[in-house]
Design a protein around this motif. Structure first.
Motif, short mmCIF file in Angstrom:
data_model
loop_
_atom_site.label_atom_id
_atom_site.label_comp_id
_atom_site.label_asym_id
_atom_site.label_seq_id
_atom_site.Cartn_x
_atom_site.Cartn_y
_atom_site.Cartn_z
N PHE A 221 -0.13 11.25 -6.81
CA PHE A 221 0.15 9.87 -6.41
C PHE A 221 1.63 9.60 -6.61
O PHE A 221 2.19 9.88 -7.67
CB PHE A 221 -0.67 8.87 -7.23
CG PHE A 221 -0.49 7.45 -6.76
CD1 PHE A 221 -1.17 6.98 -5.66
CD2 PHE A 221 0.38 6.58 -7.42
CE1 PHE A 221 -1.00 5.68 -5.21
CE2 PHE A 221 0.55 5.28 -6.99
CZ PHE A 221 -0.14 4.83 -5.88
N ASP A 222 2.26 9.07 -5.57
CA ASP A 222 3.67 8.70 -5.62
C ASP A 222 3.76 7.18 -5.73
O ASP A 222 3.53 6.46 -4.77
CB ASP A 222 4.39 9.20 -4.37
CG ASP A 222 5.90 9.00 -4.44
OD1 ASP A 222 6.37 8.18 -5.27
OD2 ASP A 222 6.63 9.66 -3.68
N GLY A 223 4.10 6.71 -6.92
CA GLY A 223 4.14 5.28 -7.16
C GLY A 223 5.34 4.57 -6.57
O GLY A 223 5.42 3.34 -6.62
N SER A 224 6.30 5.33 -6.02
CA SER A 224 7.49 4.70 -5.45
C SER A 224 7.21 4.13 -4.06
O SER A 224 8.01 3.34 -3.55
CB SER A 224 8.64 5.71 -5.36
OG SER A 224 8.34 6.76 -4.44
N GLY A 228 3.79 1.03 -5.71
CA GLY A 228 2.66 1.56 -6.47
C GLY A 228 2.74 1.20 -7.94
O GLY A 228 1.85 0.58 -8.51
N PHE A 229 3.82 1.62 -8.60
CA PHE A 229 4.12 1.19 -9.97
C PHE A 229 5.59 1.51 -10.24
O PHE A 229 6.21 2.33 -9.58
CB PHE A 229 3.21 1.82 -11.02
CG PHE A 229 3.11 3.32 -11.00
CD1 PHE A 229 4.11 4.12 -11.54
CD2 PHE A 229 2.00 3.95 -10.45
CE1 PHE A 229 4.01 5.50 -11.53
CE2 PHE A 229 1.89 5.33 -10.43
CZ PHE A 229 2.91 6.11 -10.97
N VAL A 246 -3.38 2.41 -13.86
CA VAL A 246 -2.05 2.49 -14.44
C VAL A 246 -1.57 1.10 -14.82
O VAL A 246 -1.65 0.16 -14.02
CB VAL A 246 -1.05 3.13 -13.44
CG1 VAL A 246 0.37 3.09 -14.00
CG2 VAL A 246 -1.46 4.57 -13.13
N ALA A 247 -1.08 0.98 -16.06
CA ALA A 247 -0.49 -0.28 -16.52
C ALA A 247 0.96 -0.33 -16.06
O ALA A 247 1.80 0.39 -16.58
CB ALA A 247 -0.57 -0.38 -18.04
N ASP A 248 1.21 -1.16 -15.05
CA ASP A 248 2.54 -1.30 -14.48
C ASP A 248 3.28 -2.41 -15.24
O ASP A 248 3.12 -3.60 -14.96
CB ASP A 248 2.43 -1.65 -12.99
CG ASP A 248 3.78 -1.72 -12.29
OD1 ASP A 248 4.79 -1.33 -12.89
OD2 ASP A 248 3.81 -2.18 -11.14
N ARG A 253 0.81 -5.87 -13.98
CA ARG A 253 -0.45 -5.69 -13.29
C ARG A 253 -1.05 -4.33 -13.64
O ARG A 253 -0.36 -3.46 -14.21
CB ARG A 253 -0.24 -5.76 -11.77
CG ARG A 253 0.71 -4.69 -11.27
CD ARG A 253 1.06 -4.86 -9.81
NE ARG A 253 2.02 -3.84 -9.39
CZ ARG A 253 2.48 -3.70 -8.14
NH1 ARG A 253 2.07 -4.53 -7.19
NH2 ARG A 253 3.34 -2.75 -7.85
N ILE A 254 -2.31 -4.13 -13.30
CA ILE A 254 -2.99 -2.85 -13.42
C ILE A 254 -3.28 -2.34 -12.02
O ILE A 254 -3.89 -3.05 -11.20
CB ILE A 254 -4.31 -2.97 -14.21
CG1 ILE A 254 -4.07 -3.59 -15.58
CG2 ILE A 254 -4.98 -1.61 -14.33
CD1 ILE A 254 -3.22 -2.75 -16.51
N GLN A 255 -2.85 -1.13 -11.72
CA GLN A 255 -3.07 -0.55 -10.41
C GLN A 255 -4.20 0.47 -10.47
O GLN A 255 -4.19 1.37 -11.30
CB GLN A 255 -1.79 0.16 -9.92
CG GLN A 255 -0.63 -0.78 -9.61
CD GLN A 255 -0.83 -1.48 -8.28
OE1 GLN A 255 -1.63 -2.41 -8.16
NE2 GLN A 255 -0.10 -1.07 -7.26
N LYS A 256 -5.18 0.33 -9.58
CA LYS A 256 -6.26 1.31 -9.47
C LYS A 256 -5.89 2.33 -8.42
O LYS A 256 -5.52 1.98 -7.30
CB LYS A 256 -7.57 0.62 -9.11
CG LYS A 256 -8.75 1.59 -8.98
CD LYS A 256 -10.04 0.84 -8.64
CE LYS A 256 -11.21 1.80 -8.52
NZ LYS A 256 -12.48 1.11 -8.19
#
Length: 267
Positions: A221-224, A228-229, A246-248, A253-256
Motif C-alpha cells: 500500500f502506497d499511502g502517498s 492515504g496517510f 493505520v493511525a494517521d 483519522r484511522i484509515q482502513k
C-alpha cells in the motif's frame, strides 16, 4: 472504560494522559494503554507524564484501570521499575507484557504482577550496531517466541531471540531510503500466521510486506496516493480478515486498508 476517562486527563487510576500505544488482549477482553504522554485537557496540557502502562477491562461500566508497568515517574536507562515514553506494546498468550521504550532505547519484559521489568533488547543507550537500539517503536513476538523490534531511528527491524545479547537484522538496515531493501523511520509491525511481516514504513508513506527469510520488501500500500496517510503515521493493527488499520496522526483519522490476499491473521 467511560467517556469521562477519555476526556479528563490526570494521574489517578480512573484517569489517563495522552496514550501513545494500545494493545487488545482478546482472550481476557482487556486493553493495555501506553499512558506515557502528558495529561491533556481540551485547551491545555499540564506538562506532567504518567509514564506507566495501564490495563483496563473492556467490560462496560469499568471506571478504573490497573498499573501493570512503571511507577508513574520517568524511567532512566539503568532503572527497570520505571519506563520512558513507549510507542509499542505486545502481550503474549501467557499475559507477559513487552514494552518498547522509545526514550530509553530498549525493550523490557514484564511478567504478570511484577514490580520491575527485565531488559530483553537494547542496552539503554542509543546506538547503531546490533547490540543497540535507537528510538524503538513497534514490537511483535512471533510464533517461536522471538521478539521483533521496529528500530525506528536506525531505519530497520531487528529480531531478538530469548536471552540474546544482540539482534539479527530482518528488514531494512541499509540506511534511510525508499528502495525495497530500505526503510525510512518505520513505526509499527504486525506478523501473520505465515510469519509475513507487515511494516508501517511511515517516512516513505507506505506499508511493506517481508516474507520469511527475505530482506526485499513488497509495497502493498502506497499511502502517498489519494491522501492515504501522512509521514507521521504512528500505529497499525490487523483484523481477523487481514485488513489493516493505520493511525494517521497528521490526518487525525484511522484509515482502513483492505488487502487482497489469501493470508490471514489471528492477532
Amino acid at each position: 472504560m467511560t467517556n469521562q476517562t477519555i476526556n479528563t486527563g490526570g494521574s489517578t487510576l480512573s484517569q489517563i494522559g495522552l496514550i501513545n500505544a494500545l494493545f487488545i488482549d482478546q482472550p481476557s477482553n482487556n486493553i493495555y494503554l501506553s499512558d506515557t504522554g502528558s495529561y491533556c485537557m481540551p485547551t491545555y496540557c499540564y506538562g506532567s507524564n504518567n509514564n506507566r502502562i495501564q490495563l483496563w477491562s473492556l467490560v462496560p461500566g469499568t471506571i478504573a484501570g490497573t498499573t501493570v508497568a512503571g511507577i508513574g515517574a520517568y524511567g532512566a536507562p539503568g532503572l527497570y521499575n520505571a519506563i520512558a515514553t513507549s510507542y509499542g506494546l505486545y502481550v503474549d498468550l501467557s499475559g507477559t507484557l513487552f514494552v518498547s521504550e522509545y526514550g530509553n532505547h530498549r525493550v523490557t519484559k514484564w511478567f504478570r504482577n511484577s514490580v520491575s521489568g527485565i531488559l530483553i533488547a537494547g542496552t539503554g543507550i542509543s546506538g547503531s550496531n546490533l547490540t543497540h537500539l535507537s528510538g524503538p517503536r513497534g514490537v511483535w513476538v512471533d510464533g517461536n517466541g522471538d521478539l521483533c523490534v521496529v528500530d525506528s531511528d536506525n531505519h530497520r527491524v531487528v529480531k531478538w531471540s530469548m536471552n540474546a545479547t544482540s539482534g539479527i537484522l530482518v528488514a531494512g538496515g541499509f540506511g534511510r531510503g525508499p528502495f525495497s531493501t530500505q526503510l525510512n523511520s518505520p513505526t509499527a509491525i504486525i506478523m501473520d500466521v505465515y510469519d509475513n511481516m507487515f511494516i508501517l514504513d511511515a517516512g516513505n508513506q507506505r506499508i511493506q510486506q517481508f516474507t520469511p527469510e527475505n530482506n526485499v520488501g513488497i509495497t502493498i500500500f502506497d499511502g502517498s496516493y489519494n491522501s492515504g496517510f501522512g509521514l507521521n503515521a504512528q500505529s497499525m493493527v490487523m483484523d481477523s480478515f487481514g485488513n489493516l488499520y493505520v493511525a494517521d496522526y497528521n490526518g487525525m483519522r484511522i484509515q482502513k486498508i483492505i488487502l487482497i490476499t489469501s493470508s490471514s491473521c489471528t492477532g
